[in-house]
Design a protein around this motif. Structure first.
Motif, mmCIF file in Angstrom:
data_model
loop_
_atom_site.group_PDB
_atom_site.id
_atom_site.type_symbol
_atom_site.label_atom_id
_atom_site.label_comp_id
_atom_site.label_asym_id
_atom_site.label_seq_id
_atom_site.Cartn_x
_atom_site.Cartn_y
_atom_site.Cartn_z
ATOM 1 N N PRO A 47 0.805 -1.236 0.000
ATOM 2 C CA PRO A 47 0.000 0.000 0.000
ATOM 3 C C PRO A 47 0.829 1.272 0.000
ATOM 4 O O PRO A 47 0.473 2.248 -0.657
ATOM 5 N N VAL B 67 2.067 1.927 -3.498
ATOM 6 C CA VAL B 67 0.976 2.431 -4.339
ATOM 7 C C VAL B 67 0.740 3.911 -4.074
ATOM 8 O O VAL B 67 0.577 4.710 -5.007
ATOM 9 N N GLU B 68 0.778 4.288 -2.810
ATOM 10 C CA GLU B 68 0.575 5.697 -2.445
ATOM 11 C C GLU B 68 1.686 6.571 -3.018
ATOM 12 O O GLU B 68 1.440 7.672 -3.522
ATOM 13 N N ALA C 23 1.159 6.871 -6.772
ATOM 14 C CA ALA C 23 -0.011 7.692 -7.097
ATOM 15 C C ALA C 23 0.291 9.181 -7.017
ATOM 16 O O ALA C 23 -0.429 9.989 -7.609
ATOM 17 N N THR D 242 -4.436 -0.736 -11.380
ATOM 18 C CA THR D 242 -4.574 -0.765 -9.933
ATOM 19 C C THR D 242 -5.914 -1.334 -9.470
ATOM 20 O O THR D 242 -6.785 -1.681 -10.271
ATOM 21 N N THR D 243 -6.079 -1.374 -8.176
ATOM 22 C CA THR D 243 -7.265 -1.942 -7.529
ATOM 23 C C THR D 243 -8.450 -0.984 -7.616
ATOM 24 O O THR D 243 -8.278 0.208 -7.890
ATOM 25 N N GLU E 102 -10.147 0.402 -5.287
ATOM 26 C CA GLU E 102 -10.052 1.489 -4.322
ATOM 27 C C GLU E 102 -9.132 2.603 -4.827
ATOM 28 O O GLU E 102 -9.483 3.798 -4.766
ATOM 29 N N THR E 103 -7.981 2.223 -5.338
ATOM 30 C CA THR E 103 -7.050 3.238 -5.836
ATOM 31 C C THR E 103 -7.588 3.891 -7.105
ATOM 32 O O THR E 103 -7.436 5.098 -7.311
ATOM 33 N N GLY F 136 -9.913 6.763 -6.316
ATOM 34 C CA GLY F 136 -9.248 8.003 -5.963
ATOM 35 C C GLY F 136 -8.618 8.689 -7.173
ATOM 36 O O GLY F 136 -8.692 9.910 -7.318
ATOM 37 N N LEU F 137 -8.028 7.913 -8.075
ATOM 38 C CA LEU F 137 -7.343 8.487 -9.230
ATOM 39 C C LEU F 137 -8.314 9.017 -10.282
ATOM 40 O O LEU F 137 -7.918 9.787 -11.166
ATOM 41 N N HIS G 240 -8.181 12.647 -10.460
ATOM 42 C CA HIS G 240 -6.863 13.230 -10.681
ATOM 43 C C HIS G 240 -6.976 14.432 -11.615
ATOM 44 O O HIS G 240 -7.765 14.426 -12.562
#
Length: 503
Positions: free
Chosen positions: A114, A117-118, A121, A136-137, A139-140, A143-144, A147
């Motif tokens: 994790p 990944v952070e 990102a 990515t998953t 969840e990610t 968030g992206l 962007h």
């Protein structure tokens, strides 16, 4: 590069002790790295002497985490991480690598910690973040999707793991902050439209890419990716059926979940590419299939012929007027035994030709089609396994040069038949290539194939070629021929050994 040694490195009969001697040659390391019989010790030795070879060795499972130093072999470490065989601490190290390409490859690896990944990102290079967004998953990806850069949003739109609600939002922009940057305004002063005939060799902007401050071409590309993504909800994409962009309608036409009314609108689209993709879509019903069968555009009719749901009668009509290619069509492959029998007995030679492409026909139907008076039918059935030699020879007597190459492609053609085909007058060049790769080809037939430049490259690697001929081909002026001869498993061991002192 020594092409003979490259061929030798790929030779399945090369003994282990000669492999050891070849490992010292940097020029052929990559060829050796693809050998299936390398021992672990040989793989480690090869990777230590020629670093580039470590990547294919890692992907091939011949190197383990204990064999790789991520500081000096980052590409090999990335290969193991991509195969989930690396170590978490490697990912943390490589996430800070100054090379963008290294971080970009890392971003595509599955199962990253994790914290890595952070870090990726928030990478300062948008290419790294976009690569992460693509793989990515959920969840990610969520968030992206917000962007500020359009390239990252485009990657999320193409990611099949992205949640359906996120993909729907990317289509409309609802619930997401406005896009702030795109590849065009990153590099050019807006407004700007990229010339499709751009002469700059180092320019990687897509043809026609444009930005007037609203990032319009990047926005369309994000929408196109989302429409193509099967995880995007049907109800979110159907509204694009009337969109002014033909590229978006084109993307929509191939989705297998389209309602009938959407298909009907796309069937009369002004763009033939849209109609062609729709024609191959199993979502269309019989009524629409019959409408598209009358389309004046060849690619539309061709797409329809490849539709797995096209009715047999429509397909046989299309076969008589449309070039469908030589491959077995999906609807013919799924035809029932009764349909196969009706097609084989059809008075329409186009129908018989279609079913003759199957390779699982009952012997009686197979043999009947082999005796067909139509040369196109005979060509289609000629490579069918199990055909008796007598029928193949009768076919040759009836149709001559039109079927020679297809008869040579029959997997059960005998050495005697292949010998005769190699001496056929007039010669058939395609037949030489089929004979050169045939498992039953005899030495005389292969020697005859050496007279054809393309067949020569294939025949040089055939195990039935006489050793003396193989050795002579090692000095051929055509490098592909020489390399194939060196890779020939019938190359004498003594000759293999004699080649090595050149190292």
């Amino acid at each position: 590069m020594n092409h003979v040694l490259c061929g030798l490195a790929a030779n399945a009969s090369l003994p282990s002790e000669l492999v050891d001697r070849l490992i010292a040659d940097a020029d052929i390391a990559l060829d050796l790295a693809h050998r299936a019989d390398l021992s672990h010790a040989q793989a480690v030795a090869l990777a230590s002497r020629v670093g580039e070879s470590a990547v294919p060795l890692a992907y091939g499972g011949l190197l383990t985490a204990a064999d790789v130093d991520p500081a000096t072999q980052p590409n090999a470490a990335l290969a193991l991480l991509a195969e989930r065989a690396g170590r978490p601490e490697w990912a943390r190290l490589l996430a800070g690598d100054p090379a963008v390409e290294c971080r970009k490859k890392l971003a595509a690896c599955p199962g990253l910690p994790p914290d890595v990944v952070e870090t990726l990102a928030s990478d300062p290079d948008v290419r790294v973040v976009a690569e992460l967004a693509l793989w990515t998953t959920p969840e990610t990806a969520t968030g992206l999707a917000a962007h500020p850069h359009a390239e990252v949003r485009r990657s999320v739109a193409a990611n099949e793991a992205a949640p359906p609600a996120v993909l729907a939002a990317l289509l409309t922009g609802e619930g997401l902050p406005p896009t702030q940057r795109c590849l065009v305004c990153d590099r050019e002063e807006v407004p700007f439209v990229h010339d499709p005939r751009c002469s700059q060799l180092d320019c990687d902007l897509p043809p026609g890419a444009s930005c007037d401050g609203s990032h319009e071409s990047a926005g369309y590309e994000t929408q196109r990716m989302a429409i193509l993504n099967p995880a995007t909800p049907t109800e979110a994409v159907v509204g694009f059926v009337g969109h002014p962009s033909p590229l978006l309608r084109w993307a929509l036409a191939g989705r297998p979940d389209l309602p009938v009314e959407v298909c009907a609108r796309l069937a009369v689209d002004a763009n033939p590419g849209v109609r062609a993709d729709l024609a191959g879509n199993p979502a269309i019903d019989d009524a629409l299939i019959r409408v598209l069968a009358t389309d004046r555009d060849h690619e539309v009719r061709r797409g329809l012929a490849h539709n797995p749901r096209v009715p047999i009668d429509v397909l046989t009509h299309l076969a008589g007027t449309t070039r469908t290619g030589a491959a077995l069509l999906p609807r013919i492959a799924s035809a029932s035994p009764d349909e196969v029998e009706r097609l084989a007995g059809s008075p329409n030679p186009a129908a018989r030709m279609l079913v003759a492409r199957r390779r699982d026909l009952p012997p009686a139907l197979r043999d009947a089609l082999a005796a067909d008076p139509d040369a196109k039918v005979a060509k289609s059935i000629a490579p069918h396994p199990g055909l008796p030699e007598c029928l193949l020879r009768t076919m040759l007597d009836r149709h001559g040069v039109r079927v020679v190459a297809k008869v040579a492609a029959n997997p059960d053609a005998t050495p005697a038949l292949l010998d005769d085909l190699a001496r056929h007058e007039p010669p058939v060049r395609k037949a030489f290539r089929e004979i050169a790769r045939h498992r039953n080809a005899s030495a005389p037939a292969l020697l005859a194939c050496l007279g054809d430049p393309q067949a020569r490259r294939i025949a040089a690697g055939h195990a039935a070629l006489p050793p003396s001929a193989i050795e002579e081909l090692l000095t051929d002026t055509d490098r592909q021929v020489a390399e194939a001869a060196a890779a020939n498993p019938s190359l004498p061991l003594a000759v293999m050994s004699d080649l090595l002192p050149r190292l």
